[in-house]
Write a protein that holds these residues in place. Structure first.
Motif, PDB file in Angstrom:
ATOM      1  N   PRO B 169       0.823  -1.216   0.000  1.00 11.36           N
ATOM      2  CA  PRO B 169       0.000   0.000   0.000  1.00 11.36           C
ATOM      3  C   PRO B 169       0.860   1.270   0.000  1.00 11.36           C
ATOM      4  N   MET B 170       0.502   2.220  -0.822  1.00  7.57           N
ATOM      5  CA  MET B 170       1.149   3.531  -0.770  1.00  7.57           C
ATOM      6  C   MET B 170       0.707   4.219   0.517  1.00  7.57           C
ATOM      7  N   ALA B 171       1.634   4.868   1.214  1.00  7.32           N
ATOM      8  CA  ALA B 171       1.314   5.537   2.486  1.00  7.32           C
ATOM      9  C   ALA B 171       2.227   6.742   2.624  1.00  7.32           C
ATOM     10  N   THR B 201       8.897   9.213  11.093  1.00 12.13           N
ATOM     11  CA  THR B 201       7.759   8.443  11.575  1.00 12.13           C
ATOM     12  C   THR B 201       6.649   8.407  10.537  1.00 12.13           C
ATOM     13  N   PRO B 202       6.103   7.211  10.274  1.00 11.50           N
ATOM     14  CA  PRO B 202       4.985   7.104   9.326  1.00 11.50           C
ATOM     15  C   PRO B 202       3.740   7.871   9.785  1.00 11.50           C
ATOM     16  N   GLU B 203       3.754   8.366  11.012  1.00 10.79           N
ATOM     17  CA  GLU B 203       2.616   9.150  11.502  1.00 10.79           C
ATOM     18  C   GLU B 203       2.564  10.542  10.875  1.00 10.79           C
ATOM     19  N   ARG B 229       6.281   5.225   1.252  1.00 11.40           N
ATOM     20  CA  ARG B 229       5.947   4.201   2.228  1.00 11.40           C
ATOM     21  C   ARG B 229       7.192   3.953   3.069  1.00 11.40           C
ATOM     22  N   GLN B 230       6.979   3.577   4.346  1.00 10.54           N
ATOM     23  CA  GLN B 230       8.105   3.289   5.226  1.00 10.54           C
ATOM     24  C   GLN B 230       7.667   2.302   6.287  1.00 10.54           C
ATOM     25  N   GLY B 231       8.469   1.302   6.556  1.00  8.56           N
ATOM     26  CA  GLY B 231       8.229   0.455   7.711  1.00  8.56           C
ATOM     27  C   GLY B 231       8.617   1.189   8.980  1.00  8.56           C
ATOM     28  N   GLU B 232       8.015   0.797  10.112  1.00  2.00           N
ATOM     29  CA  GLU B 232       8.437   1.397  11.381  1.00  2.00           C
ATOM     30  C   GLU B 232       9.884   1.010  11.652  1.00  2.00           C
ATOM     31  N   GLY B 233      10.635   1.954  12.191  1.00  2.87           N
ATOM     32  CA  GLY B 233      12.061   1.722  12.425  1.00  2.87           C
ATOM     33  C   GLY B 233      12.923   2.098  11.230  1.00  2.87           C
ATOM     34  N   SER B 314       3.233   2.388  21.429  1.00  5.85           N
ATOM     35  CA  SER B 314       4.618   2.871  21.362  1.00  5.85           C
ATOM     36  C   SER B 314       5.294   2.439  20.070  1.00  5.85           C
ATOM     37  N   PRO B 315       4.824   2.931  18.928  1.00  2.70           N
ATOM     38  CA  PRO B 315       5.477   2.542  17.673  1.00  2.70           C
ATOM     39  C   PRO B 315       6.840   3.212  17.530  1.00  2.70           C
ATOM     40  N   ILE B 316       7.782   2.440  17.070  1.00  6.47           N
ATOM     41  CA  ILE B 316       9.113   2.981  16.828  1.00  6.47           C
ATOM     42  C   ILE B 316       9.101   3.741  15.496  1.00  6.47           C
ATOM     43  N   ALA B 317       9.791   4.877  15.453  1.00  4.94           N
ATOM     44  CA  ALA B 317       9.857   5.664  14.218  1.00  4.94           C
ATOM     45  C   ALA B 317      11.112   5.308  13.423  1.00  4.94           C
ATOM     46  N   ASN B 318      12.296   5.594  13.981  1.00  4.49           N
ATOM     47  CA  ASN B 318      13.518   5.234  13.266  1.00  4.49           C
ATOM     48  C   ASN B 318      14.566   4.675  14.214  1.00  4.49           C
TER      49      ASN B 318
END
Lengths: 353, 353, 353, 353
Positions: B169-171, B201-203, B229-233, B314-318
């Motif tokens: 998915p595009m995000a 952060t994908p947020e 798009r980016q995975g968390e971290g 608590s999602p990790i950003a990078n």
């Protein structure tokens, strides 16, 4: 070394019989604390289970049921040697080093209509601690009691210093599930590691299959530390702790190594890393996922690294225990659906009904 | 110190006029790299914006558009001094230290039908790096090109070493948004901190309002580093990088300090901490949330600590940048709904239409 | 961006003349704080020095001389924007990126007969801090004044809460010495990094040569933060701070890269790493030493790794600053004596007399 | 749980007799590896010692003597389950939780004229490891043999890839000394902690008294892991490993808690912290020292914090084991001389002769 036999007084069916269901009597909360089991490894098995067994059992809360009122303090009613009692260990028949135990959570239900949380001196993510040793005084030691409404599936937060009340969704889970560690070690139930243990991830809930690598004959599976609800990170160190009635399907995947715990649901595959600093927990979880997906999709490691980098979620499990835990979580859908461990999760899911 | 004036050749409307919309021409990708802006702080503003401005602009990708083929390597086509160019800085009229800038993301759309990811030697979570300095050789330097299907909202992963193709998915999101740092510092756009910056952060997506504390007169807002798009971290250190056409509402909350970045959506409030080790990023985000909720709900700090412990995600950003970022994310619903920053998010949301 | 020209009112000799000695008048402690220099990078040079110059100058203490009594608190008399003023920057003639500046400390003498130490709220190794963000209250903010006996070479510790008095050996050093950072960054004088800066190692003393890689034309050398004495780790975050009269020999090694600071004395070679977590500071220092010794002794990297593992000392420099510093220190004697940087240290040592 | 009785075949004198000297036969290096002891806790005592005993014994090297040539690799000749065998455990008569065991090192002499070091895949400070899990390949696995000249007190480094030979001073020490851990845990001899264990500090040498808090009846003292020499940090993870003939005085300090290991020599008092990240090891060691000096000099905690900040040395012990160790070291002279533990060190020193 301690002998924990009889830690729970089960009226076990003969574990050698053909039946695949095992039940036992109620947990006896008046049992002497020193007779319970507080370690992974080091205790005698309380029962032997055949692979494929549906086990209905109970777990005490992390305070062994001693903390029941906002007027109590953990330091007054609990002995630091006797925290986080586990139900088990169970000897899994046929389990050998090099195999993997699969535990599918069929049901996790609070036994009582209340749960408890606290702050514990020098414990938790936002205070100095035994290892992050500082000169500051401890934060106040306080106790919160949550009413648990099992009908409405709510846990009720009640502030201590104001009248604020907030209903939060009930989301039952087990903080600990693990097997005996490698290298002849015996580890406290307060610590997580490659053997599972006190990972404290909200992902350990109904519908999840937990895969754990076997280090000793019989695996020696235990679990406990029920939480009616927990935030990610378990920031203050204590969730909404409660005794649980839980039913799990226990199975075995032969000749399959699982270096660190793996989880599977209908929607996701997950890996769990436990270490300090927190980035090492992240690194463990994410290298494990890279290697796992490389295997599942016949990808090169670098291609898998790229895919994980764009596809993974990384929820934190705990930042309060002796080492911290991070989950790497990938939607199966993004991978074109995968069936790891020879489809064991789907099989257990079907069996659970 | 560098002068970045003209980093983008804008056909700015007069920023002193009454209009609240500002647009500019296309980003010129052939512009000399040394004329672009790679820092937070230290550059001259490219335009002045009134609070309330709807700004339509563009951002280059983190490689300034130089990396376009799987046959290229970042080390061949990029100059390490000229990575992650930012659009800005914008001088926000009336912004003073002690105020907070609010940036609401109205639209973030990939400019092109492709994005790029790579592995960069000694960069990323799962390799030795400049600071986690080891004796190992670097991992292979590789480039992946993603086809971006803006109609279907998909980005297409294509393995390099096999034929595997997976639509994801595009995000779309911005990896960087920030203001000039305090203490007269000028910081690379590769680093995150209390001023925002490279939080990754994908947020940071459409519908999010980002609040940043002002450290210098005019705040000096910049953003960039678009990710399809980016995975968390952001595990390997590089997302699906792409140029973006973005529209943001830029506003100001006077006399309100924001020590670390805060985010708000219709559903959540969030805090972002950036530090090493990763647990310090967690601690920053979660102490900030404890204090924020204490204020919003008139709770004692200990009651808020307890609430955050049970309510936070608590999602990790990078876990790849010069310091790491963790998000603390609490559903407003669990708090009985709250309206921080005097309802600024709702106001901007309405304005965005 | 700030203009720091005139931060010190020098009566500089013409720096273009042939003479190799440069002196200036006394530091003016009544100068407005905002005119001093608190960064590496970002400030205009106060003078230009030819390589080979013997520079006699002075440095203010880290509180710019404002903290003079046990009855004062840093938070009362100091502005957090104006801490740790530096003497400089000096433009080193001919210094280009790719070169190395050599600074040999000829003399470091306390200007006054007193020094000061404090505890600063949320600063120091044994308290929660801005980044190790906790909910604990700050430790008490206290001030200790040390009598400095320059004849006897002693600094006198006097307890605040008892009559205990202890004489400690005077061991003067500079906490900061650095050049402008790379990537157009401007960094606070409170932080250490690859450019040097606030390393806070007791090794920066008379007889030491400090090598720093040049990132910008002229290098832009500064130093300050004199300590009459400091424990390793600078545990509480503040040493026995004092103004210094210092003489240094400033020289240049052309066409020699120095990625992280290196030190040399008659007896030792040293590398300094600055990062968080502390093991990353260790890793930087020790990989640098492995590569350095490999070069000096024509060893393979693995042979050098082995040698460093048995030969190195690893004193900690600071565990209180924005990032931490570790020194790797190897006796030249164990290496059969080595002469790095083309014998620059011996040359400067001879020149110092 | 393993039974380690007979791990060493002693010809023990009756430990209940009056004599205060205990000796035993040579270590039998051909003994089956699975019969040796590799844990702290979990093993049966091999002998019972009265407080005040002078114990002469031997220890195997960390590879149990199996690695003897540069042509061998640890992964070929060693079983990862059987590394770092310990001599012990010894039951100390009268030792109860709340007491402290004192071990004074009288003599530590290499048994043989050679020692061995290696690089072990995914182990060491400058490589990815099991917990700092990366995607990089392992560094080469290599073995170095050191000739040990006990007359000249030298260990001879010989490079593998060149002819370089360097004599280094012999500096014998024990990497491990510890007691059974608390909380019923059994810990691998590869890990350090509050019970001592694999601290790997060069300070554990002749003339040092090591104080360890007792967690279980009899304390269960073990030691081993002799190093003919070790750099601080034990960077590659392996020192110059060798079997040792060692003589120690074992004594007991009743009713004195020692939360983390403490060391004492004629010149210094020391505390040892073991944790990850490395700053936590530092924090443990330095808070322990602050509290210890506060007690010894009747200082307030803040006055002691200040004193430690100016007086302490902070040598790193290990940055390679499962957790890392840092020593805080303060010259007694700076404290006006102190006699902790009721003068036990001086007493043992005198007894050692």
């Amino acid at each position: 070394m301690h002998n924990a036999k009889g830690a729970i007084t089960p009226d076990w069916k003969d574990s050698n019989m053909e039946a695949t269901e095992v039940k036992h009597h109620e947990v006896d909360e008046d049992r002497p604390l020193e007779e319970l089991v507080y370690t992974f490894g080091g205790a005698e098995p309380i029962a032997s289970l055949k692979p494929g067994t549906l086990l209905s059992t109970s777990t005490l809360d992390a305070f062994a049921g001693r903390l029941t009122s906002v007027d109590q303090r953990p330091s007054q009613v609990c002995d630091p040697r006797f925290l986080n009692p586990q139900t088990g260990p169970f000897f899994i028949e046929g389990a050998q080093p090099g195999d993997t135990v699969a535990v599918h959570f069929v049901s996790i239900e609070p036994r009582n209509d209340w749960g408890v949380s606290t702050t514990v001196p020098f414990f938790g993510a936002l205070t100095g601690s035994r290892e992050t040793a500082l000169l500051n005084a401890a934060l106040p030691e306080l106790t919160w009691i949550y009413e648990i409404d099992r009908e409405e599936r709510l846990v009720h937060y009640q502030a201590l210093d104001s009248k604020l009340h907030l209903p939060l969704p009930m989301a039952p889970m087990h903080g600990t599930v693990g097997v005996a560690p490698p290298l002849q070690e015996v580890r406290s139930s307060l610590t997580p590691g490659s053997w599972g243990g006190n990972m404290d991830t909200p992902e350990m809930k109904v519908g999840t299959t937990c895969y754990l690598g076997v280090n000793v004959e019989g695996a020696m599976l235990s679990f406990g530390d029920g939480h009616a609800r927990q935030g990610e990170g378990e920031t203050c160190g204590v969730a909404v702790e409660c005794a649980m009635d839980s039913t799990v399907l226990v199975d075995l995947v032969k000749r399959t190594m699982t270096p660190w715990p793996r989880l599977e649901t209908d929607e996701h595959i997950m890996t769990v890393g436990s270490a300090k600093p927190l980035e090492d927990a992240f690194r463990i979880a994410h290298t494990e996922m890279v290697h796992w997906i490389a295997q599942l999709l016949s990808l090169s490691v670098m291609d898998s690294y790229q895919l994980v980098s764009q596809a993974a979620l990384s929820p934190i499990a705990n930042v309060c225990d002796t080492v911290y835990s991070v989950v790497c979580k990938v939607p199966k859908r993004l991978l074109g659906w995968v069936t790891p461990f020879q489809g064991k999760h789907a099989e257990l899911r079907a069996q659970a009904g």
